[in-house]
Design an enzyme around this catalytic site. Structure first.
Site, PDB file in Angstrom:
ATOM      1  N   ARG A   1      40.221  41.630  44.713  1.00  0.00           N
ATOM      2  CA  ARG A   1      40.754  42.361  45.869  1.00  0.00           C
ATOM      3  C   ARG A   1      41.395  43.654  45.379  1.00  0.00           C
ATOM      4  NH1 ARG A   1      46.258  42.339  48.421  1.00  0.00           N
ATOM      5  NH2 ARG A   1      46.105  44.054  46.929  1.00  0.00           N
TER       6      ARG A   1
ATOM      7  N   LYS B   1      47.550  51.084  35.798  1.00  0.00           N
ATOM      8  CA  LYS B   1      48.921  50.568  35.900  1.00  0.00           C
ATOM      9  C   LYS B   1      49.674  50.742  34.587  1.00  0.00           C
ATOM     10  CE  LYS B   1      49.462  48.628  40.062  1.00  0.00           C
ATOM     11  NZ  LYS B   1      50.614  48.769  40.966  1.00  0.00           N
TER      12      LYS B   1
ATOM     13  N   ASP C   1      51.422  43.150  43.567  1.00  0.00           N
ATOM     14  CA  ASP C   1      51.006  43.295  44.967  1.00  0.00           C
ATOM     15  C   ASP C   1      51.972  42.570  45.899  1.00  0.00           C
ATOM     16  OD1 ASP C   1      48.461  44.629  44.331  1.00  0.00           O
ATOM     17  OD2 ASP C   1      47.968  42.699  43.442  1.00  0.00           O
TER      18      ASP C   1
ATOM     19  N   ASN D   1      46.138  51.032  51.011  1.00  0.00           N
ATOM     20  CA  ASN D   1      45.426  51.933  50.095  1.00  0.00           C
ATOM     21  C   ASN D   1      43.946  51.576  50.073  1.00  0.00           C
ATOM     22  OD1 ASN D   1      47.617  53.496  48.980  1.00  0.00           O
ATOM     23  ND2 ASN D   1      48.299  51.632  47.948  1.00  0.00           N
TER      24      ASN D   1
END
Length: 480
Positions: A78, A96, A191, A330
């Protein structure tokens, strides 16, 4: 440039962060993941596949850097709002970890990107001759759980004390993995918890503008996945810390998912949604729900571009003098509304933040500066605080402290311009402040692995690498 000369790469990024952030991360990273196999030049990071069962520890032991401090891992199911991109999701851990270095100074030699290649259910990718992953359907169930167990165990053995960040897993897996491993090793899910903290900070800042504190907000979420419920859980914890009961705190959070308002009478709710299923008549229209519930804040985490229509925004403006509107999905195409739409349809009264960046808006002679609720405001500083304290676990109270610290770093002049977050140029300073707050929580909760230094600020700054020649990526000594 990152491959050729990392010192120069990070010098450019640190000195021009506002310009570089959309390039090295959202929204450009989404396109990079979409086409990862087609733009692949050289390997970066480590792949662990579904076919590596029984030898995951051996694979991790092959990594050439022994002093790994932070791992970001994804299984590519995802990615942002793009869905299943399989092994192409490696762009996310790479991006990241670049932000860990750029925003908090964590040395790149101590950062390890990992992708768990368990196949993909994206048939177009499986048919693509340039796809770099296993061209097979995605592994689920017991086989998937066994691989994750072996991976987490191997991480703990090969890199003891490392901070493990789960990234862009599907909702059920994200919540399940967080619950399963958060008390086994130092880990978190960005997340769920990072998004929650940056949203909570935005709500704190919005309260300074609207005069409505968090304890009096009524929040309606569009979308009820791991990110949305993670925000609600952190909000509930923050409200409870200010004296309200859990029932009162939960009553401030309402959800609207793909099938309508989340209410008690629904029989199709996943377990993680049930704590927020309130007694109320069913509703299948977001506009109808807004008029019935009268929320002070509308938060979008649906990945449905344009879901905050003109009537929706106008209804929020009718109910609130300063409506709080966060379009957090996003990449940019999935944002529930643009900054211009939010300001235009609320008469310029919206207190707005988004997940992807938007340019300043000129409307009827006024200039509006939309804020970006970027997780990069939270996770690098949190990671720095974990490293300086050698924290054994990452707790919700650390994320609450990070959110309060981030909100407190917003100046009055920034608030007067409508900004809910500090300028990106200040993110290293903000990360240092967050690291101090997080580390103090670690010592207060008995989770720190080292005694508190007499000068915590100096200890934090000693860990923060500054890209300068002739460094050539030599890690700072005595800082592991």
């Amino acid at each position: 440039l990152q491959d050729r000369n990392e010192t120069l790469f990070y010098r450019v990024v640190v000195d021009h962060l506002a310009e570089m952030m959309p390039i090295i991360y959202t929204p450009t990273v989404g396109e990079a993941c979409r086409t990862f196999g087609h733009i692949f030049r050289r390997p970066r990071g480590l792949y662990v596949t579904a076919e590596d069962r029984g030898r995951v520890r051996q694979i991790l032991s092959n990594w050439p850097e022994p002093d790994v401090r932070v791992i970001v891992v994804t299984d590519g199911e995802r990615i942002l709002g793009l869905g299943d991109v399989g092994a192409n999701g490696m762009g996310i851990p790479i991006g990241k970890l670049s932000l860990y270095t750029a925003c908090a100074g964590i040395h790149p030699a101590g950062c390890l990107p990992v992708t768990l290649d368990v196949g993909t259910d994206n048939t177009a990718l499986r048919a693509d001759p340039l796809y770099i992953g296993l061209p097979r359907p995605r592994v689920h169930g017991e086989e998937y759980a066994a691989l994750l167990d072996e991976f987490v165990t191997a991480v703990d053995q090969v890199f003891p004390g490392v901070l493990l960040q789960f990234e862009d897993f599907a909702t059920d897996n994200a919540l399940g993995l967080l619950a399963r491993y958060r008390d086994r090793l130092c880990s978190f899910n960005d997340d769920v918890q990072g998004t929650a903290a940056v949203a909570l900070a935005g709500l704190y800042s919005a309260g300074r503008i609207t005069g409505v504190p968090l304890t009096r907000q009524r929040i309606l979420f569009l979308g009820a996945g791991s990110a949305a419920t993670g925000i609600a859980d952190l909000v509930v914890g923050a409200v409870r810390a200010e004296g309200q009961s859990e029932a009162e705190a939960r009553d401030r959070c309402w959800f609207f998912d793909s099938r309508g308002l989340v209410v008690e009478s629904r029989t199709d709710l996943a377990d993680y949604k049930r704590p927020y299923a309130h007694p109320h008549p069913p509703m299948t229209s977001l506009l109808e729900a807004i008029r019935a519930l009268r929320p002070t804040a509308l938060l979008g985490l649906s990945t449905q571009g344009g879901a905050f229509t003109a009537p929706v925004l106008e209804a929020m403006a009718e109910l609130n003098e300063r409506p709080v509107v966060f379009a957090l999905s996003n990449p940019t195409a999935n944002s529930e509304c643009t900054a211009e739409e939010a300001y235009r349809h609320t008469g310029g009264r919206a207190v707005f933040a988004s997940g992807s960046p938007f340019d300043p808006v000129l409307l009827e002679g006024r200039r509006f500066l939309p804020g970006q609720g970027n997780n990069a405001y939270i996770f690098p500083g949190l990671g720095l605080g974990v490293l300086v304290s050698r924290a054994r676990r990452v707790t919700d109270s650390m994320f609450q402290a990070a959110a309060r610290t981030l909100a407190g770093a917003v100046s009055e002049s920034a608030l007067n311009q409508g900004l809910l977050y500090p300028p990106l140029q200040e993110i290293r300073r903000v990360s240092e402040l967050i690291a101090r707050a997080v580390a103090e929580i670690a010592w207060r909760e008995g989770l720190a692995g080292v005694p508190r230094p007499s000068d915590l600020v100096a200890a934090i700054r000693a860990l923060m690498w500054d890209p300068q020649y002739p460094d050539l990526l030599e890690p700072p000594r005595g800082s592991s």
